[in-house]
Structures are given as structure tokens and as C-alpha cells.
Motif scaffolding. Structure first.
Motif, PDB file in Angstrom:
ATOM      1  N   UNK A 184      40.762  58.420  22.281  1.00 47.73           N
ATOM      2  CA  UNK A 184      41.018  57.907  20.928  1.00 47.73           C
ATOM      3  C   UNK A 184      39.719  57.393  20.324  1.00 47.73           C
ATOM      4  N   UNK A 185      39.382  57.862  19.137  1.00 49.26           N
ATOM      5  CA  UNK A 185      38.151  57.438  18.458  1.00 49.26           C
ATOM      6  C   UNK A 185      38.228  55.949  18.132  1.00 49.26           C
ATOM      7  N   UNK A 186      37.165  55.232  18.463  1.00 50.40           N
ATOM      8  CA  UNK A 186      37.082  53.796  18.186  1.00 50.40           C
ATOM      9  C   UNK A 186      35.828  53.538  17.343  1.00 50.40           C
ATOM     10  N   UNK A 187      35.537  52.271  17.051  1.00 48.07           N
ATOM     11  CA  UNK A 187      34.439  51.965  16.126  1.00 48.07           C
ATOM     12  C   UNK A 187      33.157  51.620  16.886  1.00 48.07           C
ATOM     13  N   UNK A 188      32.081  52.347  16.558  1.00 49.70           N
ATOM     14  CA  UNK A 188      30.783  52.176  17.179  1.00 49.70           C
ATOM     15  C   UNK A 188      29.811  52.937  16.282  1.00 49.70           C
ATOM     16  N   UNK A 189      28.502  52.677  16.365  1.00 56.83           N
ATOM     17  CA  UNK A 189      27.587  53.376  15.462  1.00 56.83           C
ATOM     18  C   UNK A 189      27.504  54.887  15.670  1.00 56.83           C
ATOM     19  N   UNK A 190      27.909  55.367  16.827  1.00 60.08           N
ATOM     20  CA  UNK A 190      27.991  56.812  17.080  1.00 60.08           C
ATOM     21  C   UNK A 190      29.437  57.140  17.419  1.00 60.08           C
ATOM     22  N   UNK A 206      43.260  51.955  30.958  1.00 61.97           N
ATOM     23  CA  UNK A 206      42.639  52.187  29.653  1.00 61.97           C
ATOM     24  C   UNK A 206      41.227  51.613  29.688  1.00 61.97           C
ATOM     25  N   UNK A 207      40.264  52.476  29.342  1.00 57.81           N
ATOM     26  CA  UNK A 207      38.846  52.109  29.297  1.00 57.81           C
ATOM     27  C   UNK A 207      38.426  52.067  27.837  1.00 57.81           C
ATOM     28  N   UNK A 253      42.758  51.048  16.566  1.00 57.94           N
ATOM     29  CA  UNK A 253      42.857  52.227  17.433  1.00 57.94           C
ATOM     30  C   UNK A 253      42.830  51.830  18.909  1.00 57.94           C
ATOM     31  N   UNK A 254      41.990  50.846  19.251  1.00 58.16           N
ATOM     32  CA  UNK A 254      41.953  50.382  20.640  1.00 58.16           C
ATOM     33  C   UNK A 254      43.266  49.702  20.997  1.00 58.16           C
ATOM     34  N   UNK A 255      43.792  48.876  20.098  1.00 62.57           N
ATOM     35  CA  UNK A 255      45.083  48.228  20.352  1.00 62.57           C
ATOM     36  C   UNK A 255      46.161  49.267  20.643  1.00 62.57           C
ATOM     37  N   UNK A 256      46.164  50.339  19.856  1.00 56.17           N
ATOM     38  CA  UNK A 256      47.219  51.353  20.001  1.00 56.17           C
ATOM     39  C   UNK A 256      47.107  52.085  21.329  1.00 56.17           C
ATOM     40  N   UNK A 257      45.890  52.469  21.702  1.00 60.91           N
ATOM     41  CA  UNK A 257      45.727  53.262  22.916  1.00 60.91           C
ATOM     42  C   UNK A 257      45.892  52.395  24.170  1.00 60.91           C
TER      43      UNK A 257
END
Length: 258
Positions: free
Chosen positions: A144-150, A165-166, A175-179
Motif C-alpha cells: 500500500x502506497x504511503x507518504x514519503x518523499x519517494x 504489517x511493516x 493508508x497506513x492505518x487501513x493496511x
């Protein structure tokens, strides 16, 4: 193996290898069809050498990269050399999952021509822009795509009815909460300290990890990716203040039955 899935922390130092640990790398093992399957989540600087303590590096079935910062992928260079030039002969290609552009990134890292790069040693595959689903033996992986500069992904790995979950590297995000919902073990990065002037959408604090575990209803929280310039106990204390469940700090060589 007493549980369907086991995690070994090969490396857990944040941002660069530290005095006690290589950078990010986690070995997951599970049984299926009478054999043990092994995958790596990330392969950061210094991790390949330490992997020899826990498994035969030539026995890895796939590598899944959370993102392409050096502390999460750069030991793929050494792994390329090992698989290409091993005295027992060139090894079979194995899948390497990551963001789009992983093959090109790794070719540049080793100063190889983009064609063939490392594609004769690794079968590079991408998750897709927002994520995707990967199956490797008994491991069902949702990226799952999360928020980071890349481009960066959290990885939800299920085997034998148990789920790890890593977070990869990410700031707090829905998105992290959901996954992470219902994870038996949440392996979450705690790079920042509360009270510092932390940029948004980059990393999490220990408190952020505790709140994420609480919202997700996780079984256990393991804090990782604490940089050597911070005190890991601070991250643990922050997490405990936000969540009443089991919390511990990742350390190189630790194993967990998920």
C-alpha cells in the motif's frame, strides 16, 4: 516452527547502519509443501553480511523493497555479486518487488549499463503506483502506497492465518492505518522524536507508532528504524504513552513468531 510465520530482524538501524545493527532488513519464514519459504523485506546497507547468521542467502525466494532509499535497498548490489559470481555457479533469478524503476535504480547503484543491469540475476517487478498484491509461496503480500518523499509502500504479509504489517518509511497517514488493521504484529518505524521540529509526511515518532497500533487494533507493536543519533528508549516510552498493548524495540538478531 511453532507458528506459521517467523520474523528475524537482520537489520533495524534507521537512515544508515548503526553500531549495533545494519540498516533495514527483515527475514520472514513460513512452511508450505514440506519446505521453508524465505523472503526479505528490504535489504539495506550492511544487511547482507549479517543475513548469513540467520539463513543461507542463496536460499531466499524473493526480496520485497519498501522503497528505494539506500538504507532499504543498497545491499542488493552485494547480493547481485553473490548470485552472479558464486563458485557453485550463477544462481537462478529470483523476484525482486519494488516501486517502478527499481531495476534502473539498482543498475545505476552498481554503475552497470541499464541493459541488462541486474535483470539476469533478479526478476524485477513493480507493485503499481498505489500498491498491489504479491504471492510468494505461503506469503500473501499487500503493498500500500504511503507518504514519503519517494514512492514508498507499507507491506501487509499474511501466512498461515497470521499477519505482519511493516510500515516501511512513512509519515502518519490513513493508508497506513487501513493496511495495519488487525495486524498480529505491527513493525513500525520510529525515526522522529515528539517535540522536535519534524517535517511532515516523512517519518513517524514513537507516539505516532503507538497511535497507529491503537487505531489498527494490533496485537503487538515492534518499533524499528530508530536512527543512531536518537535514544531508542525514548521512542519506546513515547509509544507506551499512546498504547497499552505490548511494545518492544527491534534489535538485530531478534526473532518473533508472529
Amino acid at each position: 516452527m511453532s507458528h506459521p510465520m517467523r520474523m528475524t530482524v537482520v537489520g533495524c538501524s534507521g537512515s544508515y547502519p548503526g553500531p549495533e545493527s545494519p540498516a533495514s532488513c527483515y527475514l520472514l519464514e513460513a512452511e508450505e509443501h514440506g519446505r521453508t519459504w524465505r523472503i526479505l523485506l528490504d535489504l539495506g546497507n550492511g544487511a547482507l553480511g549479517q543475513l548469513h547468521h540467520y539463513a543461507d542467502p542463496l536460499g531466499i525466494d524473493a526480496v520485497l523493497l519498501s522503497h528505494l532509499h539506500a538504507d532499504h535497498c543498497l545491499d542488493l548490489c552485494g547480493y547481485y555479486v553473490m548470485r552472479k559470481y558464486h563458485p557453485t555457479g550463477a544462481q537462478p533469478r529470483i523476484p525482486v518487488w519494488g516501486p517502478a524503476g527499481t531495476a534502473e535504480r539498482m543498475a545505476r547503484a552498481y554503475d552497470l549499463p541499464l541493459e541488462p543491469g541486474m535483470t539476469e540475476e533478479f526478476d524485477f517487478r513493480s507493485y503499481g503506483d498505489d500498491g498491489g498484491v504479491v504471492q510468494v509461496g505461503p506469503f500473501h503480500v499487500e503493498a500500500r502506497r504511503v507518504v514519503h518523499p519517494v514512492a514508498a509502500y507499507a507491506l501487509r504479509v499474511t501466512a498461515g492465518g497470521r499477519t505482519l504489517v511493516y510500515s516501511g518509511d512513512t509519515g502518519p497517514c490513513p493508508q497506513l492505518d487501513e493496511v495495519a488493521v488487525g495486524a498480529d504484529l505491527l513493525l513500525a518505524e520510529a525515526s522522529f522524536r515528539s517535540g522536535d521540529d519534524n517535517p511532515p509526511e516523512l517519518h513517524m515518532t514513537g507516539a505516532d507508532c503507538g497511535r497507529t497500533a491503537s487505531r489498527a487494533g494490533a496485537g503487538r507493536l515492534v518499533l524499528t528504524h530508530v536512527p543512531p543519533w536518537h535514544e531508542p528508549a525514548d521512542a519506546e516510552a513515547e509509544a507506551r504513552a499512546e498504547w497499552s498493548g505490548p511494545v518492544e524495540l527491534a534489535r538485530a538478531g531478534a526473532t518473533y513468531d508472529v
